[in-house]
Scaffold this motif. Structure first.
Motif, PDB file in Angstrom:
ATOM      1  N   PRO A  15       0.998  -1.193   0.006  1.00  0.00           N
ATOM      2  CA  PRO A  15      -0.131  -0.039  -0.061  1.00  0.00           C
ATOM      3  C   PRO A  15       0.774   1.345   0.000  1.00  0.00           C
ATOM      4  O   PRO A  15       0.550   2.145  -0.660  1.00  0.00           O
ATOM      5  CB  PRO A  15      -0.816  -0.130   1.405  1.00  0.00           C
ATOM      6  N   SER A  16       1.968   1.223   0.799  1.00  0.00           N
ATOM      7  CA  SER A  16       2.848   2.484   0.653  1.00  0.00           C
ATOM      8  C   SER A  16       3.705   2.639  -0.669  1.00  0.00           C
ATOM      9  O   SER A  16       3.674   3.827  -1.027  1.00  0.00           O
ATOM     10  CB  SER A  16       3.697   2.509   1.900  1.00  0.00           C
ATOM     11  N   ASP A  17       4.108   1.430  -1.165  1.00  0.00           N
ATOM     12  CA  ASP A  17       4.453   1.779  -2.617  1.00  0.00           C
ATOM     13  C   ASP A  17       3.698   2.360  -3.628  1.00  0.00           C
ATOM     14  O   ASP A  17       4.149   2.939  -4.538  1.00  0.00           O
ATOM     15  CB  ASP A  17       5.248   0.290  -2.920  1.00  0.00           C
ATOM     16  N   SER A  18       2.476   1.592  -3.415  1.00  0.00           N
ATOM     17  CA  SER A  18       1.380   1.921  -4.532  1.00  0.00           C
ATOM     18  C   SER A  18       0.937   3.494  -4.152  1.00  0.00           C
ATOM     19  O   SER A  18       1.016   4.300  -5.311  1.00  0.00           O
ATOM     20  CB  SER A  18       0.121   1.061  -4.065  1.00  0.00           C
ATOM     21  N   ARG A  19       0.985   3.941  -3.070  1.00  0.00           N
ATOM     22  CA  ARG A  19       0.630   5.370  -2.858  1.00  0.00           C
ATOM     23  C   ARG A  19       1.719   6.315  -3.257  1.00  0.00           C
ATOM     24  O   ARG A  19       1.470   7.242  -3.909  1.00  0.00           O
ATOM     25  CB  ARG A  19       0.762   5.509  -1.321  1.00  0.00           C
ATOM     26  N   GLU A  20       3.068   5.874  -3.084  1.00  0.00           N
ATOM     27  CA  GLU A  20       4.243   6.869  -3.510  1.00  0.00           C
ATOM     28  C   GLU A  20       4.201   6.610  -5.145  1.00  0.00           C
ATOM     29  O   GLU A  20       4.598   7.724  -5.559  1.00  0.00           O
ATOM     30  CB  GLU A  20       5.614   5.951  -3.254  1.00  0.00           C
ATOM     31  N   THR A  21       3.871   5.456  -5.755  1.00  0.00           N
ATOM     32  CA  THR A  21       4.035   5.363  -7.260  1.00  0.00           C
ATOM     33  C   THR A  21       2.802   6.274  -7.666  1.00  0.00           C
ATOM     34  O   THR A  21       3.077   7.010  -8.888  1.00  0.00           O
ATOM     35  CB  THR A  21       3.701   4.037  -7.684  1.00  0.00           C
ATOM     36  N   ALA A  22       1.597   6.287  -7.097  1.00  0.00           N
ATOM     37  CA  ALA A  22       0.507   7.242  -7.691  1.00  0.00           C
ATOM     38  C   ALA A  22       0.763   8.617  -7.466  1.00  0.00           C
ATOM     39  O   ALA A  22       0.578   9.307  -8.411  1.00  0.00           O
ATOM     40  CB  ALA A  22      -0.653   6.893  -6.863  1.00  0.00           C
ATOM     41  N   LEU A  23       1.363   8.861  -6.463  1.00  0.00           N
ATOM     42  CA  LEU A  23       1.698  10.366  -6.165  1.00  0.00           C
ATOM     43  C   LEU A  23       2.856  10.871  -7.210  1.00  0.00           C
ATOM     44  O   LEU A  23       2.772  11.867  -7.351  1.00  0.00           O
ATOM     45  CB  LEU A  23       2.196  10.694  -4.684  1.00  0.00           C
ATOM     46  N   ALA A  24       3.932   9.957  -7.229  1.00  0.00           N
ATOM     47  CA  ALA A  24       4.754  10.376  -8.215  1.00  0.00           C
ATOM     48  C   ALA A  24       4.274  10.551  -9.790  1.00  0.00           C
ATOM     49  O   ALA A  24       4.614  11.500 -10.324  1.00  0.00           O
ATOM     50  CB  ALA A  24       5.981   9.338  -8.185  1.00  0.00           C
ATOM     51  N   PHE A  25       3.195   9.612 -10.010  1.00  0.00           N
ATOM     52  CA  PHE A  25       2.670   9.717 -11.456  1.00  0.00           C
ATOM     53  C   PHE A  25       1.798  11.280 -11.474  1.00  0.00           C
ATOM     54  O   PHE A  25       2.038  11.976 -12.566  1.00  0.00           O
ATOM     55  CB  PHE A  25       1.813   8.719 -11.520  1.00  0.00           C
ATOM     56  N   ILE A  26       0.974  11.626 -10.396  1.00  0.00           N
ATOM     57  CA  ILE A  26       0.174  12.733 -10.438  1.00  0.00           C
ATOM     58  C   ILE A  26       1.210  13.790 -10.396  1.00  0.00           C
ATOM     59  O   ILE A  26       1.070  14.673 -11.112  1.00  0.00           O
ATOM     60  CB  ILE A  26      -0.693  12.419  -9.254  1.00  0.00           C
ATOM     61  N   SER A  27       2.296  13.981  -9.804  1.00  0.00           N
ATOM     62  CA  SER A  27       3.201  14.977  -9.786  1.00  0.00           C
ATOM     63  C   SER A  27       3.825  15.125 -11.241  1.00  0.00           C
ATOM     64  O   SER A  27       4.089  16.197 -11.632  1.00  0.00           O
ATOM     65  CB  SER A  27       4.153  14.656  -8.863  1.00  0.00           C
ATOM     66  N   THR A  28       4.077  13.961 -11.981  1.00  0.00           N
ATOM     67  CA  THR A  28       4.614  14.305 -13.457  1.00  0.00           C
ATOM     68  C   THR A  28       3.718  14.785 -14.143  1.00  0.00           C
ATOM     69  O   THR A  28       4.062  15.571 -15.232  1.00  0.00           O
ATOM     70  CB  THR A  28       4.960  12.866 -13.867  1.00  0.00           C
ATOM     71  N   LEU A  29       2.404  14.665 -13.846  1.00  0.00           N
ATOM     72  CA  LEU A  29       1.282  15.412 -14.923  1.00  0.00           C
ATOM     73  C   LEU A  29       1.288  16.880 -14.539  1.00  0.00           C
ATOM     74  O   LEU A  29       0.588  17.452 -15.204  1.00  0.00           O
ATOM     75  CB  LEU A  29      -0.076  14.647 -14.532  1.00  0.00           C
ATOM     76  N   GLY A  30       1.952  17.375 -13.346  1.00  0.00           N
ATOM     77  CA  GLY A  30       1.684  18.747 -13.077  1.00  0.00           C
ATOM     78  C   GLY A  30       0.860  18.959 -12.187  1.00  0.00           C
ATOM     79  O   GLY A  30       0.475  20.390 -12.098  1.00  0.00           O
ATOM     80  N   ALA A  31       0.182  18.367 -11.458  1.00  0.00           N
ATOM     81  CA  ALA A  31      -0.794  18.109 -10.320  1.00  0.00           C
ATOM     82  C   ALA A  31      -0.484  19.258  -9.340  1.00  0.00           C
ATOM     83  O   ALA A  31      -1.279  19.807  -8.738  1.00  0.00           O
ATOM     84  CB  ALA A  31      -1.310  17.127  -9.924  1.00  0.00           C
ATOM     85  N   ASP A  32       0.922  19.526  -9.069  1.00  0.00           N
ATOM     86  CA  ASP A  32       1.323  20.420  -8.231  1.00  0.00           C
ATOM     87  C   ASP A  32       1.876  21.388  -8.424  1.00  0.00           C
ATOM     88  O   ASP A  32       2.235  22.358  -7.700  1.00  0.00           O
ATOM     89  CB  ASP A  32       2.345  19.326  -7.115  1.00  0.00           C
ATOM     90  N   ALA A  33       1.735  21.886  -9.816  1.00  0.00           N
ATOM     91  CA  ALA A  33       1.986  23.253 -10.341  1.00  0.00           C
ATOM     92  C   ALA A  33       1.146  24.358 -10.045  1.00  0.00           C
ATOM     93  O   ALA A  33      -0.310  24.092  -9.922  1.00  0.00           O
ATOM     94  CB  ALA A  33       2.163  22.997 -11.802  1.00  0.00           C
TER      95      ALA A  33
END
Length: 124
Positions: free
Chosen positions: A12-30
């Motif tokens: 679950p923690s690896d899955s969360r980190e992978t999902a957050l990294a993917f969302i970050s590459t989309l620019g969601a934190d910009a």
């Protein structure tokens, strides 16, 4: 997690980190530019890709539209982003309604879009 190990089940923690990294590459934190907070920001964005010189109304009334797919409105496949298709459809639909009913205050209650083929960047 090892890169290129598709058979390994994520914790679950690896899955969360992978999902957050993917969302970050989309620019969601910009941060969005300040102009995005203006009341007419969406309309201005659509007008920027849909030049008023290519939308015409005739006495019938009739509205036609042609757009060129620019890099600003493409997805990762270099095709017109589905959201841009819907935004252009809404703008042209409203132009049709105003051509028939006059320049009255109105809104689009529902829009359904079916995609038949991708519109490629610069028509390629």
């Amino acid at each position: 997690m090892a890169e290129g190990d598709p058979g390994r089940k994520l914790s679950p923690s690896d899955s969360r980190e992978t999902a957050l990294a993917f969302i970050s590459t989309l620019g969601a934190d910009a941060r969005l530019p300040a102009a995005a907070d203006l009341p007419d920001a969406h309309s201005a964005l659509v007008r920027a890709i849909l030049s008023s010189t290519v939308v015409s109304a005739s006495p019938d009334p009739r509205v036609s539209c042609t757009i060129t797919v620019s890099p600003a409105v493409t997805n990762s496949y270099n095709t017109l982003h589905g959201g841009a298709v819907a935004a252009v459809a809404e703008a042209v639909g409203m132009a049709c309604a105003r051509a028939a009913a006059g320049d009255k205050e109105m809104f689009l209650g529902e829009l359904s879009t079916a995609y038949l083929a991708a519109a490629r960047l610069h028509g390629r």
